[in-house]
Design a protein around this motif. Structure first.
Motif, PDB file in Angstrom:
ATOM      1  N   LEU A 116      -0.467   0.444  15.495  1.00  0.00           N
ATOM      2  CA  LEU A 116      -1.323   1.624  15.414  1.00  0.00           C
ATOM      3  C   LEU A 116      -0.653   2.810  16.094  1.00  0.00           C
ATOM      4  O   LEU A 116      -1.099   3.319  17.127  1.00  0.00           O
ATOM      5  N   LYS A 117       0.434   3.258  15.490  1.00  0.00           N
ATOM      6  CA  LYS A 117       1.194   4.380  16.010  1.00  0.00           C
ATOM      7  C   LYS A 117       1.808   5.153  14.845  1.00  0.00           C
ATOM      8  O   LYS A 117       1.915   4.654  13.728  1.00  0.00           O
ATOM      9  N   LYS A 118       2.185   6.367  15.127  1.00  0.00           N
ATOM     10  CA  LYS A 118       2.746   7.232  14.097  1.00  0.00           C
ATOM     11  C   LYS A 118       4.193   6.840  13.774  1.00  0.00           C
ATOM     12  O   LYS A 118       4.886   6.259  14.598  1.00  0.00           O
ATOM     13  N   GLY A 119       4.593   7.214  12.558  1.00  0.00           N
ATOM     14  CA  GLY A 119       6.006   7.186  12.215  1.00  0.00           C
ATOM     15  C   GLY A 119       6.579   5.867  11.746  1.00  0.00           C
ATOM     16  O   GLY A 119       7.797   5.750  11.589  1.00  0.00           O
ATOM     17  N   ILE A 120       5.746   4.861  11.490  1.00  0.00           N
ATOM     18  CA  ILE A 120       6.270   3.597  10.978  1.00  0.00           C
ATOM     19  C   ILE A 120       6.683   3.780   9.520  1.00  0.00           C
ATOM     20  O   ILE A 120       5.921   4.306   8.710  1.00  0.00           O
ATOM     21  N   ASP A 121       7.883   3.335   9.186  1.00  0.00           N
ATOM     22  CA  ASP A 121       8.371   3.415   7.803  1.00  0.00           C
ATOM     23  C   ASP A 121       8.009   2.110   7.088  1.00  0.00           C
ATOM     24  O   ASP A 121       8.637   1.084   7.303  1.00  0.00           O
ATOM     25  N   TRP A 122       7.009   2.194   6.206  1.00  0.00           N
ATOM     26  CA  TRP A 122       6.515   0.995   5.517  1.00  0.00           C
ATOM     27  C   TRP A 122       7.152   0.792   4.153  1.00  0.00           C
ATOM     28  O   TRP A 122       6.859  -0.199   3.483  1.00  0.00           O
ATOM     29  N   VAL A 123       8.001   1.702   3.706  1.00  0.00           N
ATOM     30  CA  VAL A 123       8.518   1.590   2.340  1.00  0.00           C
ATOM     31  C   VAL A 123       9.910   0.967   2.297  1.00  0.00           C
ATOM     32  O   VAL A 123      10.476   0.801   1.219  1.00  0.00           O
ATOM     33  N   LYS A 124      10.467   0.606   3.426  1.00  0.00           N
ATOM     34  CA  LYS A 124      11.778  -0.038   3.435  1.00  0.00           C
ATOM     35  C   LYS A 124      11.695  -1.441   2.853  1.00  0.00           C
ATOM     36  O   LYS A 124      10.705  -2.130   3.064  1.00  0.00           O
ATOM     37  N   GLU A 176      -4.052   6.251  19.598  1.00  0.00           N
ATOM     38  CA  GLU A 176      -3.705   5.295  18.552  1.00  0.00           C
ATOM     39  C   GLU A 176      -4.136   5.856  17.200  1.00  0.00           C
ATOM     40  O   GLU A 176      -5.078   6.651  17.108  1.00  0.00           O
ATOM     41  N   THR A 177      -3.439   5.446  16.153  1.00  0.00           N
ATOM     42  CA  THR A 177      -3.846   5.838  14.805  1.00  0.00           C
ATOM     43  C   THR A 177      -5.071   5.038  14.377  1.00  0.00           C
ATOM     44  O   THR A 177      -5.319   3.942  14.898  1.00  0.00           O
ATOM     45  N   ARG A 178      -5.827   5.579  13.428  1.00  0.00           N
ATOM     46  CA  ARG A 178      -7.022   4.876  12.965  1.00  0.00           C
ATOM     47  C   ARG A 178      -6.661   3.586  12.247  1.00  0.00           C
ATOM     48  O   ARG A 178      -7.402   2.616  12.282  1.00  0.00           O
ATOM     49  N   GLY A 179      -5.534   3.572  11.575  1.00  0.00           N
ATOM     50  CA  GLY A 179      -5.080   2.389  10.852  1.00  0.00           C
ATOM     51  C   GLY A 179      -3.599   2.530  10.590  1.00  0.00           C
ATOM     52  O   GLY A 179      -2.844   2.966  11.461  1.00  0.00           O
ATOM     53  N   ILE A 180      -3.178   2.193   9.372  1.00  0.00           N
ATOM     54  CA  ILE A 180      -1.754   2.299   9.031  1.00  0.00           C
ATOM     55  C   ILE A 180      -1.467   3.548   8.213  1.00  0.00           C
ATOM     56  O   ILE A 180      -0.430   3.667   7.576  1.00  0.00           O
ATOM     57  N   GLY A 181      -2.402   4.491   8.237  1.00  0.00           N
ATOM     58  CA  GLY A 181      -2.178   5.756   7.562  1.00  0.00           C
ATOM     59  C   GLY A 181      -2.230   5.642   6.055  1.00  0.00           C
ATOM     60  O   GLY A 181      -2.929   4.806   5.490  1.00  0.00           O
ATOM     61  N   GLY A 182      -1.460   6.493   5.415  1.00  0.00           N
ATOM     62  CA  GLY A 182      -1.450   6.604   3.962  1.00  0.00           C
ATOM     63  C   GLY A 182      -0.873   7.956   3.634  1.00  0.00           C
ATOM     64  O   GLY A 182       0.204   8.315   4.117  1.00  0.00           O
ATOM     65  N   PHE A 236       0.822  -1.209   0.000  1.00  0.00           N
ATOM     66  CA  PHE A 236       0.000   0.000   0.000  1.00  0.00           C
ATOM     67  C   PHE A 236       0.856   1.259   0.000  1.00  0.00           C
ATOM     68  O   PHE A 236       0.687   2.148  -0.848  1.00  0.00           O
ATOM     69  N   HIS A 237       1.809   1.342   0.921  1.00  0.00           N
ATOM     70  CA  HIS A 237       2.608   2.555   1.030  1.00  0.00           C
ATOM     71  C   HIS A 237       3.577   2.712  -0.145  1.00  0.00           C
ATOM     72  O   HIS A 237       3.806   3.837  -0.607  1.00  0.00           O
ATOM     73  N   ASN A 238       4.123   1.627  -0.644  1.00  0.00           N
ATOM     74  CA  ASN A 238       5.002   1.737  -1.807  1.00  0.00           C
ATOM     75  C   ASN A 238       4.237   2.190  -3.045  1.00  0.00           C
ATOM     76  O   ASN A 238       4.770   2.949  -3.869  1.00  0.00           O
ATOM     77  N   HIS A 239       2.999   1.734  -3.185  1.00  0.00           N
ATOM     78  CA  HIS A 239       2.187   2.181  -4.321  1.00  0.00           C
ATOM     79  C   HIS A 239       1.940   3.691  -4.208  1.00  0.00           C
ATOM     80  O   HIS A 239       2.069   4.427  -5.206  1.00  0.00           O
ATOM     81  N   LEU A 240       1.612   4.161  -3.009  1.00  0.00           N
ATOM     82  CA  LEU A 240       1.370   5.591  -2.830  1.00  0.00           C
ATOM     83  C   LEU A 240       2.636   6.403  -3.079  1.00  0.00           C
ATOM     84  O   LEU A 240       2.573   7.484  -3.679  1.00  0.00           O
ATOM     85  N   LYS A 241       3.772   5.892  -2.655  1.00  0.00           N
ATOM     86  CA  LYS A 241       5.022   6.619  -2.897  1.00  0.00           C
ATOM     87  C   LYS A 241       5.311   6.739  -4.390  1.00  0.00           C
ATOM     88  O   LYS A 241       5.772   7.785  -4.868  1.00  0.00           O
ATOM     89  N   THR A 242       5.006   5.695  -5.140  1.00  0.00           N
ATOM     90  CA  THR A 242       5.210   5.743  -6.589  1.00  0.00           C
ATOM     91  C   THR A 242       4.331   6.819  -7.222  1.00  0.00           C
ATOM     92  O   THR A 242       4.776   7.574  -8.092  1.00  0.00           O
TER      93      THR A 242
END
Length: 304
Positions: A296-304, A178-184, A144-150
């Motif tokens: 469910l927290k801020k600042g997770i790097d999902w694109v690594k 807590e965050t609502r989900g994994i953001g975007g 999800f996050h890599n697609h958005l970064k592209t």
């Protein structure tokens, strides 16, 4: 110069594309639609799907409204004029399978002619897309996050990091910490600069809108056939309750719609058909439910 009529027409086309693709992905239900008019100017097209193979309830709404802003909104926007135009597409999908995530997407445009001293108009684009899994699956989150970064990188190399942080901060349930989900990604009041033209911002808005289908059909394909238990579904209803809390307490779009005399059914279509608030609920130690809470927290790097 991009006209508000062009923005509305292209957004309306995106609404139609998304509805057709979601019907094909679900394979059972079709969208009901209702044309509505707003007292004071404009209207929209509400399209809702229910009781499908995959989609228990979802809405893909288009609106193009105009008229006079209430004083409360004028104060919030810090403007003196009250004539406005706003158009957008807003989507929320609540699947029946707990392994398929909730998803939200919104693209919007707002303008006020001659709202500033000297007759200068105010105009901006906003929007975003975020994912709320009932169960966070790392591979899905990274896709999800890599697609958005592209999508973001095709227009500006700074967009993803800026808008990802904005989403982390915006989609945060303060009273739950807590965050609502994994953001975007999320952005608001995006305007033209020396480096960023209105045409670029508009094209980015449309590209974001058209990212919805490849993202969500992939989420459906990965998870639609997974077996779930009553316990999984109870957790789904518990996570849906957090979604309700955010939308009714914090969501700016909900507040704007209610304060500008929008159509109530369309505004509240984001709410799930069933949710539960279990008193003092806590997941078992080491369970998938507890693992989901850890994400469910801020600042997770999902694109690594």
């Amino acid at each position: 110069m991009i006209s508000k009529e062009q923005v509305a027409a292209d957004y309306r086309e995106i609404q139609n594309e998304i509805c057709l693709a979601l019907e094909a992905a679900d394979g059972k239900s079709s969208f009901e639609q209702e044309v509505w008019e707003r007292d004071g100017g404009g209207g929209g097209l509400t399209r809702v799907i229910q009781d499908g193979n995959i989609l228990e309830k979802g809405g893909v709404n288009f609106s193009a409204v105009y008229g006079q802003l209430p004083d409360s909104v004028k104060r919030a926007l810090k403007v003196e004029e009250d004539e406005f135009f706003a158009t957008g597409v807003s989507i929320v999908m609540h699947p029946n399978n707990p392994w398929v995530p909730i998803i939200h997407m919104n693209i919007r445009y707002f303008e006020m002619p001659s709202a500033m001293p000297g007759g200068k108009s105010v105009r901006w684009f906003g929007g975003g897309i975020d994912l709320t899994p009932h169960y966070v699956i790392e591979d899905d989150a990274r896709f999800f996050h890599n697609h958005l970064k592209t999508v973001c990188d095709a227009f500006n190399n700074d967009f993803y990091e800026r808008f990802k942080k904005w989403a982390d901060d915006y989609f945060f349930i303060k009273h739950r910490n807590e965050t609502r989900g994994i953001g975007g990604i999320f952005y608001d009041r995006l305007t033209a600069t020396d480096e960023l033209t209105w045409e670029t911002i508009f094209e980015f808005s449309k590209a974001l809108g058209r990212s919805f289908i490849p993202i969500y059909t992939e989420m459906i394909a990965r998870n639609r056939n997974k077996i779930f238990t009553k316990e999984n579904q109870l957790w789904q209803y518990q996570r849906r309750s957090r979604y309700v809390e955010f939308n009714l307490v914090y969501d700016a779009g909900t507040k704007f719609g209610l304060e500008t005399n929008g159509r109530i059914e369309s505004i509240l279509m984001s709410l799930p058909p069933t949710a539960k608030w279990l008193y003092n609920y806590a997941p078992l130690a080491g369970s998938p439910e507890e693992e989901t809470l850890s994400y469910l927290k801020k600042g997770i790097d999902w694109v690594k």
